[in-house]
Write a protein that holds these residues in place. Structure first.
Motif, short mmCIF file in Angstrom:
data_model
loop_
_atom_site.label_atom_id
_atom_site.label_comp_id
_atom_site.label_asym_id
_atom_site.label_seq_id
_atom_site.Cartn_x
_atom_site.Cartn_y
_atom_site.Cartn_z
N LEU A 327 0.84 -1.13 -0.21
CA LEU A 327 -0.10 -0.20 0.03
C LEU A 327 0.42 1.42 -0.60
O LEU A 327 2.40 1.09 0.41
CB LEU A 327 -0.60 0.18 1.29
CG LEU A 327 -2.01 -0.83 0.96
CD1 LEU A 327 -2.66 -0.77 2.88
CD2 LEU A 327 -3.11 -1.11 0.14
N GLU A 328 0.46 2.46 -0.33
CA GLU A 328 0.86 3.78 -0.42
C GLU A 328 1.18 3.75 1.14
O GLU A 328 0.14 3.80 1.55
CB GLU A 328 0.05 4.66 -0.92
CG GLU A 328 -0.40 4.45 -2.73
CD GLU A 328 1.60 5.32 -3.37
OE1 GLU A 328 2.15 5.44 -2.06
OE2 GLU A 328 1.49 4.10 -3.78
N LYS A 333 -0.46 4.56 7.23
CA LYS A 333 -0.23 5.44 8.79
C LYS A 333 -2.18 6.25 8.86
O LYS A 333 -2.16 5.47 10.07
CB LYS A 333 -0.17 6.22 7.87
CG LYS A 333 0.37 7.32 9.58
CD LYS A 333 1.24 8.74 8.84
CE LYS A 333 1.26 9.38 10.69
NZ LYS A 333 2.33 10.68 10.04
N SER A 334 -3.38 5.76 8.26
CA SER A 334 -4.51 6.12 8.65
C SER A 334 -4.74 4.68 8.93
O SER A 334 -5.02 4.84 10.46
CB SER A 334 -5.44 6.46 7.14
OG SER A 334 -4.87 7.51 6.93
N GLU A 362 2.09 11.79 5.56
CA GLU A 362 0.08 12.65 5.23
C GLU A 362 -0.62 11.49 5.26
O GLU A 362 -0.37 10.58 3.90
CB GLU A 362 0.24 13.28 4.32
CG GLU A 362 -0.91 14.43 4.59
CD GLU A 362 -0.47 15.18 5.44
OE1 GLU A 362 -1.58 15.74 6.29
OE2 GLU A 362 0.51 15.75 5.81
N PRO A 363 -1.47 11.28 6.41
CA PRO A 363 -2.40 9.78 6.34
C PRO A 363 -2.90 10.58 5.39
O PRO A 363 -3.51 11.21 5.22
CB PRO A 363 -2.80 10.28 8.27
CG PRO A 363 -2.87 11.09 8.53
CD PRO A 363 -1.01 11.85 7.59
N ALA A 364 -4.22 9.07 4.72
CA ALA A 364 -4.52 9.30 3.34
C ALA A 364 -6.32 9.02 4.15
O ALA A 364 -6.35 8.80 5.14
CB ALA A 364 -4.04 8.61 2.83
N SER A 365 -6.88 10.03 2.95
CA SER A 365 -7.89 9.54 3.29
C SER A 365 -8.60 8.66 2.79
O SER A 365 -8.38 7.92 2.38
CB SER A 365 -9.30 10.44 2.73
OG SER A 365 -10.65 10.20 3.07
N LEU A 366 -9.51 7.73 3.70
CA LEU A 366 -10.14 6.23 3.47
C LEU A 366 -11.25 6.23 3.42
O LEU A 366 -12.21 4.78 3.47
CB LEU A 366 -9.33 4.91 4.97
CG LEU A 366 -8.35 5.08 5.45
CD1 LEU A 366 -7.82 4.14 6.73
CD2 LEU A 366 -7.56 4.59 4.58
#
Length: 504
Positions: A327-328, A333-334, A362-366
């Motif tokens: 994963l990215e 992180k998210s 930077e956390p990503a939106s899930l």
């Protein structure tokens, strides 16, 4: 010839713990060769050695077996060097030094009481130049930070507090805060954790400000007044802005994300996570984490510097038999941040130390921006065959409710299994259990989306939003669980009947 069977670090840790328990009353360890077979088969003995040395600081119940295993798996030259390091280390406990001295006496013909004695003269002099070096190194190397926390955890409660107060007398700012933040976050409900909290309030550290401020989002309410009090003290000392991100970004500037992987959740909600960074030197910082959707972060293990080859070999062992999804970094992180919230104040200190490797990500939106649709019979059948569903069944000791289910099932004929499932499904998947499994479907949809399988993601998202199909999905999980139960019992008659009903 015995087949090679490689374990990941968590499995090795469990195997050592099992040995220490099984052989607790044994003296003649040489006569129990069969018990060491699994450890003997490991091609990389360095992980075994690392875990055995960690046992030394935790007042082991079976020190003689640890000595035996260290001599078995650690090359003698390396073992002698590491034992001397313990003896010379002012942060090592007297018990650890005595252990090291005792083993050194067995294997090093050049040792002498006179040479060792100088390191035992001042056992209470904990804060020295060596301590300053440890504090400085811990900023860059989480392994050093964890070694200190292992040592701290091995001490009696009163001695823990004495050690923390001794450190606070001579140190402040970020070096001290970096060491005490994991103490506070992992032991917040103890006097040791509260002592660390009060020291952090007086540390004049931006790291302390960040840790205390963010802890308000998950810490027990009864601790919040004390946290706010210490935040006020930090503000009065001039720490009014959270600049910790810039601090950690500076530390991470010579490395970049390398491999970020996760598995689908299994039937107990467990997932295996790997995060890693590659340094300019080519060395890898590697962290393995176990999470679940009940209690969040469960365990964590890492190496500050290994080769690419070692990293890939550990990943292969770690994910043995399971598909690893790359994963990215921001997505992973998210996911980890969500697991932290589930853990609350029970996050392992190893994870607290290693998570700083994610500071510049930077956390990503899930969020999935799909409109749920009604699944066709074919699409629903496809969902039931997705790769992760192979592991979505309940073990026989999964829960008290499921154990009762199995006990009552023994009085049911196979042709009535479906009726029995319908009548008992809500007892096994009671409200809390239902909600966890329901969210597990959504979480898996997110993983499918970010791994590039949008069709599967849409199907799972539509399933998540269809209560009737969720009921049918859970019914299928119980079917599979029953099959696995009778298969494990080697009940050929019922296995055959089930296959006739549900498989063919």
């Amino acid at each position: 010839m015995v087949e090679q069977f490689e374990l990941n670090p968590f499995e090795i840790k469990t195997e050592i713990a099992n040995l220490l328990t099984k052989l607790c009353d044994v003296k003649d360890f040489e006569n129990y060769e069969i018990h060491y077979r699994i450890l003997d088969m490991q091609s990389d003995k360095s992980i075994i050695v690392k875990l055995l040395f960690k046992e030394i600081n935790s007042l082991p119940q079976n020190p003689d077996l640890i000595k035996f295993l260290l001599k078995r798996y650690c090359p003698q030259k390396e073992l002698i060097e590491r034992l001397w390091n313990i003896i010379k280390n002012n942060m090592a406990s007297n018990n650890a030094k005595i252990f090291a001295l005792d083993l050194l006496r067995d294997i090093d013909t050049n040792w002498s009481y006179e040479e060792c004695d100088q390191y035992f003269e001042n056992p209470n002099e904990l804060v020295t130049a060596d301590t300053k070096k440890i504090l400085d190194n811990a900023i860059l190397n989480p392994e050093v930070q964890i070694d200190f926390l292992d040592f701290l955890s091995s001490l009696p409660d009163n001695d823990k507090i004495v050690l923390l107060e001794s450190l606070s007398d001579d140190y402040s700012n970020d070096e001290l805060a970096n060491m005490l933040i994991p103490v506070f976050l992992s032991m917040s409900d103890t006097e040791t954790g509260k002592t660390a909290l009060n020291i952090l309030g007086n540390s004049k550290s931006q790291l302390a400000y960040h840790a205390l401020n963010t802890s308000l989002g998950f810490i027990d309410d009864k601790l919040k007044p004390l946290i706010n009090k210490n935040l006020s003290i930090l503000k009065l000392s001039g720490i009014r802005e959270d600049n910790s991100l810039e601090f950690y970004k500076e530390l991470l500037k010579d490395s970049k994300p390398y491999k970020f992987c996760i598995t689908y959740p299994d039937g107990q909600g467990n997932q295996a996570v790997i995060i890693s960074r590659i340094k300019k030197s080519g060395k890898i910082q590697f962290v393995a984490i176990v999470i679940d959707d009940y209690k969040g972060i469960r365990d964590c293990f890492g190496f500050n510097e290994i080769s690419k080859f070692e990293c890939n070999a550990i990943i292969e062992r770690f994910y043995r038999g399971q598909r690893a999804i790359e994963l990215e970094p921001g997505v992973l992180k998210s996911i980890l941040e969500y697991s932290e919230k589930l853990s609350g104040c029970k996050v392992p200190y190893e994870y607290i130390c290693w998570k700083n490797l994610l500071a510049d990500i930077e956390p990503a939106s899930l969020q999935l921006n799909y409109k749920p649709t009604h699944l066709s019979n074919k699409d629903f059948e496809d969902v039931l065959k997705y790769d992760f569903t192979d592991f979505w069944f309940l073990n026989s000791n999964y829960s008290d409710e499921y154990e009762t289910f199995l006990k009552n099932l023994e009085n049911v004929q196979p042709e009535d299994f479906d009726k029995f499932i319908d009548n008992n499904l809500e007892k096994v998947f009671f409200e809390d259990e239902y909600n966890i499994w329901h969210e597990r479907i959504l979480h898996t949809a997110i993983l499918k989306y970010f791994s590039g399988n949008e069709k599967a993601a849409k199907n799972l998202y539509s399933l998540y939003n269809d209560k009737t199909l969720v009921h049918d999905f859970f019914k299928n999980i119980l079917r599979k669980s029953i099959y696995e139960y009778y298969f494990a019992k080697n009940d050929k008659e019922k296995v055959k009947a089930i296959e006739e009903m549900w498989v063919k």
